[in-house]
Design a protein around this motif. Structure first.
Motif, short mmCIF file in Angstrom:
data_model
loop_
_atom_site.label_atom_id
_atom_site.label_comp_id
_atom_site.label_asym_id
_atom_site.label_seq_id
_atom_site.Cartn_x
_atom_site.Cartn_y
_atom_site.Cartn_z
N THR A 120 -112.08 -12.25 7.15
CA THR A 120 -112.60 -12.97 5.99
C THR A 120 -112.29 -14.46 6.13
OG1 THR A 120 -110.59 -12.75 4.66
CG2 THR A 120 -112.17 -10.93 4.58
N LEU A 121 -112.94 -15.27 5.32
CA LEU A 121 -112.70 -16.70 5.37
C LEU A 121 -111.51 -17.11 4.51
CD1 LEU A 121 -116.37 -18.03 5.12
CD2 LEU A 121 -114.96 -17.82 7.17
N PHE A 122 -111.38 -16.52 3.33
CA PHE A 122 -110.33 -16.90 2.40
C PHE A 122 -109.03 -16.13 2.64
CE2 PHE A 122 -114.26 -18.01 0.29
CZ PHE A 122 -113.99 -19.23 -0.27
N GLY A 123 -109.10 -15.03 3.40
CA GLY A 123 -107.92 -14.20 3.62
C GLY A 123 -106.73 -14.93 4.22
N PRO A 124 -106.90 -15.69 5.33
CA PRO A 124 -105.75 -16.40 5.90
C PRO A 124 -105.11 -17.39 4.93
CG PRO A 124 -107.54 -16.29 7.50
CD PRO A 124 -108.09 -15.77 6.20
N VAL A 125 -105.91 -18.02 4.10
CA VAL A 125 -105.36 -18.99 3.13
C VAL A 125 -104.53 -18.27 2.08
CG1 VAL A 125 -105.95 -20.80 1.48
CG2 VAL A 125 -107.36 -20.47 3.52
N LEU A 126 -105.09 -17.21 1.51
CA LEU A 126 -104.37 -16.45 0.49
C LEU A 126 -103.12 -15.79 1.07
CD1 LEU A 126 -104.20 -15.28 -2.36
CD2 LEU A 126 -105.68 -13.41 -1.60
N GLY A 127 -103.25 -15.23 2.27
CA GLY A 127 -102.10 -14.59 2.91
C GLY A 127 -100.98 -15.57 3.18
N ALA A 128 -101.32 -16.77 3.65
CA ALA A 128 -100.30 -17.78 3.92
C ALA A 128 -99.58 -18.18 2.64
CB ALA A 128 -100.94 -19.01 4.57
N ALA A 129 -100.32 -18.34 1.55
CA ALA A 129 -99.71 -18.71 0.28
C ALA A 129 -98.77 -17.60 -0.22
CB ALA A 129 -100.79 -19.00 -0.76
N MET A 159 -119.81 -27.43 5.48
CA MET A 159 -120.06 -26.00 5.59
C MET A 159 -121.55 -25.77 5.79
SD MET A 159 -118.97 -23.04 2.88
CE MET A 159 -117.28 -23.57 2.99
N SER A 160 -121.86 -24.77 6.60
CA SER A 160 -123.27 -24.52 6.88
C SER A 160 -123.99 -24.12 5.61
CB SER A 160 -123.39 -23.39 7.92
OG SER A 160 -122.90 -22.19 7.39
N ALA A 161 -125.27 -24.51 5.53
CA ALA A 161 -126.04 -24.26 4.32
C ALA A 161 -126.18 -22.77 4.04
CB ALA A 161 -127.42 -24.90 4.46
N GLY A 162 -126.29 -21.95 5.11
CA GLY A 162 -126.48 -20.52 4.90
C GLY A 162 -125.28 -19.88 4.23
N ILE A 163 -124.07 -20.18 4.75
CA ILE A 163 -122.86 -19.62 4.16
C ILE A 163 -122.66 -20.13 2.74
CG2 ILE A 163 -120.34 -19.68 4.33
CD1 ILE A 163 -121.44 -17.80 6.28
N TRP A 164 -122.92 -21.43 2.55
CA TRP A 164 -122.72 -22.03 1.23
C TRP A 164 -123.67 -21.44 0.20
CZ3 TRP A 164 -118.85 -24.66 -0.65
CH2 TRP A 164 -119.02 -25.40 -1.82
N SER A 165 -124.92 -21.24 0.59
CA SER A 165 -125.91 -20.72 -0.35
C SER A 165 -125.68 -19.24 -0.66
CB SER A 165 -127.33 -20.92 0.20
OG SER A 165 -127.50 -20.20 1.41
N ARG A 166 -125.09 -18.48 0.27
CA ARG A 166 -124.87 -17.06 0.03
C ARG A 166 -123.67 -16.80 -0.87
NH1 ARG A 166 -126.25 -16.32 5.51
NH2 ARG A 166 -124.08 -16.12 6.12
N SER A 167 -122.76 -17.76 -0.99
CA SER A 167 -121.61 -17.58 -1.86
C SER A 167 -122.01 -17.85 -3.31
CB SER A 167 -120.47 -18.52 -1.45
OG SER A 167 -120.88 -19.87 -1.56
N VAL A 195 -114.09 -24.60 7.44
CA VAL A 195 -115.51 -24.93 7.58
C VAL A 195 -116.03 -24.43 8.93
CG1 VAL A 195 -117.14 -26.83 7.81
CG2 VAL A 195 -115.40 -26.90 6.03
N LEU A 196 -115.26 -24.66 10.00
CA LEU A 196 -115.69 -24.20 11.32
C LEU A 196 -115.85 -22.69 11.35
CD1 LEU A 196 -116.29 -24.78 14.31
CD2 LEU A 196 -113.83 -24.59 14.74
N SER A 197 -114.91 -21.97 10.74
CA SER A 197 -115.01 -20.51 10.67
C SER A 197 -116.27 -20.08 9.93
CB SER A 197 -113.77 -19.92 10.00
OG SER A 197 -112.61 -20.18 10.75
N ALA A 198 -116.58 -20.78 8.83
CA ALA A 198 -117.78 -20.46 8.07
C ALA A 198 -119.04 -20.72 8.89
CB ALA A 198 -117.82 -21.29 6.78
N VAL A 199 -119.05 -21.82 9.63
CA VAL A 199 -120.22 -22.14 10.46
C VAL A 199 -120.38 -21.10 11.57
CG1 VAL A 199 -121.15 -23.81 12.09
CG2 VAL A 199 -120.13 -24.61 9.96
N ILE A 200 -119.28 -20.75 12.22
CA ILE A 200 -119.34 -19.73 13.28
C ILE A 200 -119.79 -18.40 12.70
CG2 ILE A 200 -117.92 -18.34 14.85
CD1 ILE A 200 -116.25 -20.82 15.38
#
Length: 372
Positions: free
Chosen positions: A267-276, A1-9, A182-187
């Motif tokens: 969102t990044l986590f939305g597709p995962v939560l929605g699928a579950a 995961m890109s450092a920027g996205i990771w550090s902002r979370s 990860v790719l979505s976070a980087v993009i």
């Protein structure tokens, strides 16, 4: 995961993401076969939902025919394997190339002639239907009678040919889902992601600022199609059979887009939560009907429709954004589907209301004195 996205979370969000991934990786060999199939289904819809989310959630291009890329990817890799013995790992490359070509043709035709919004969605449906009809009469891959891959004993493990135990497919789809996240976070944190969101929020303003909207909308469609093609390869080798009526059907496209819509588009986590949520609730309804010995055709579609309606009515931005705020996870750009400009407008309106409050109160006091 890109450092920027990771550090902002937040630390809590980072810990939760790692814990979920580790728990899934460990749970695979421990759960029974039925539970493993449910986990595979959840991860599959999380993956293809994330692929669709790049196109719609990030760039604002609505596709209702995404089953086209699942089908093309599946048939390409399966035909190469069955007719020529090409390993599916190489078949993935061919599948991605075919789907990117198809996406480029559709995207260029649409964007070159300024077809967008609802009309672009209808165009994607039309291409998926044309392809379904074509494959119904394509005898080289079985036509309407279906195309079947050679099945081996499930106790065997053949990684080169993706044959054997379901655990192979569990770890494959887990890796694909993690890579898509990860790719979505980087993009999302890159210049490409900023251009995507600028086009989504206001395409005319983006063009006025020098963004080549046609080029970047094509990028979004191509990236989404390439990722979805890999989902098609997984589908072919996991299920071992392909029927045009099923894989290119409109209902397949709807199932792809429901997870990010319910979870949270953009969102990044939305597709995962929605699928579950969708998969677990759907399986619970199915098991409940089986327990009482009931057969109600079409109930699954009705169930999806009810969930979608409730989500739009009560949580228009999806389940994840309010849940993320309650849990103390990051609620920045990656978790707010409304966009930065909307949040700035909301903040400006709130500030204006606070600035105007003393003046409004003084006017009301003056009116009361005049009335007295």
């Amino acid at each position: 995961m890109s450092a920027g996205i990771w550090s902002r979370s937040t630390p809590r969000a980072r810990t939760a993401a790692l814990v979920v991934f580790a728990a899934l990786a460990v749970a695979g060999p421990l759960v029974e076969r039925y539970a493993l199939s449910i986990l595979i289904l959840i991860l599959f819809f999380a993956y293809v939902g994330q692929a669709w989310n790049i196109m719609m959630g990030f760039c604002g291009q609505l596709s209702l025919g995404h089953a086209l890329y699942v089908g093309l990817g599946a048939y390409t890799s399966a035909a190469l394997y069955q007719h020529f013995g090409v390993w599916p790992w190489f078949g993935m490359i061919a599948a991605v190339a075919v789907c990117v070509l198809a996406a480029t043709i559709i995207g260029w035709l649409a964007f070159r002639f300024s077809i967008s919004g609802t009309y672009f969605a209808l165009l994607t449906i039309a291409f998926a239907e044309f392809t379904r009809i074509g494959f119904d009469h394509f005898d080289w891959v079985g036509g309407s009678g279906g195309f079947f891959l050679t099945v081996v004993q499930q106790g065997e493990i053949d990684l080169l040919n993706l044959r054997g135990h379901p655990l192979i497919f569990f770890y494959l789809i887990l890796a694909l889902a993690a890579a898509a996240f990860v790719l979505s976070a980087v993009i999302r944190g890159s210049r490409l992601g900023f251009y995507f969101r600028a086009i989504r929020d206001n395409e005319d303003a983006a063009r006025a600022c020098g963004v080549n909207s046609l080029r970047y909308k094509l990028y979004a469609v191509q990236i989404s199609a390439a990722l979805t093609a890999l989902g098609g390869v997984f589908h072919a080798f996991y299920y071992n059979n392909l029927f045009p009526e099923q894989i290119f059907n409109m209902s397949g496209s709807i199932e792809i887009i429901l997870a990010p819509i319910i979870g949270g588009v953009g969102t990044l986590f939305g597709p995962v939560l929605g699928a579950a949520l969708l998969t677990l609730l759907s399986e619970a309804v199915t098991e409940g009907l089986n327990y009482f010995g009931l057969e109600l055709p079409g109930l699954k579609q009705i169930f999806y429709g009810v969930l979608l309606g409730l989500s739009i009515a009560f949580m228009p931005h999806g389940v994840w954004p309010p849940l993320a705020r309650r849990l103390g996870f990051a609620a920045g750009a990656s978790d707010d589907p409304r966009g930065e400009s909307t949040r700035r407008d909301d903040a400006a309106r709130d500030g204006k209301r606070r600035d105007d409050a003393p003046r409004d109160a003084a006017m009301r006091d003056g009116e009361r004195r005049d009335d007295a």
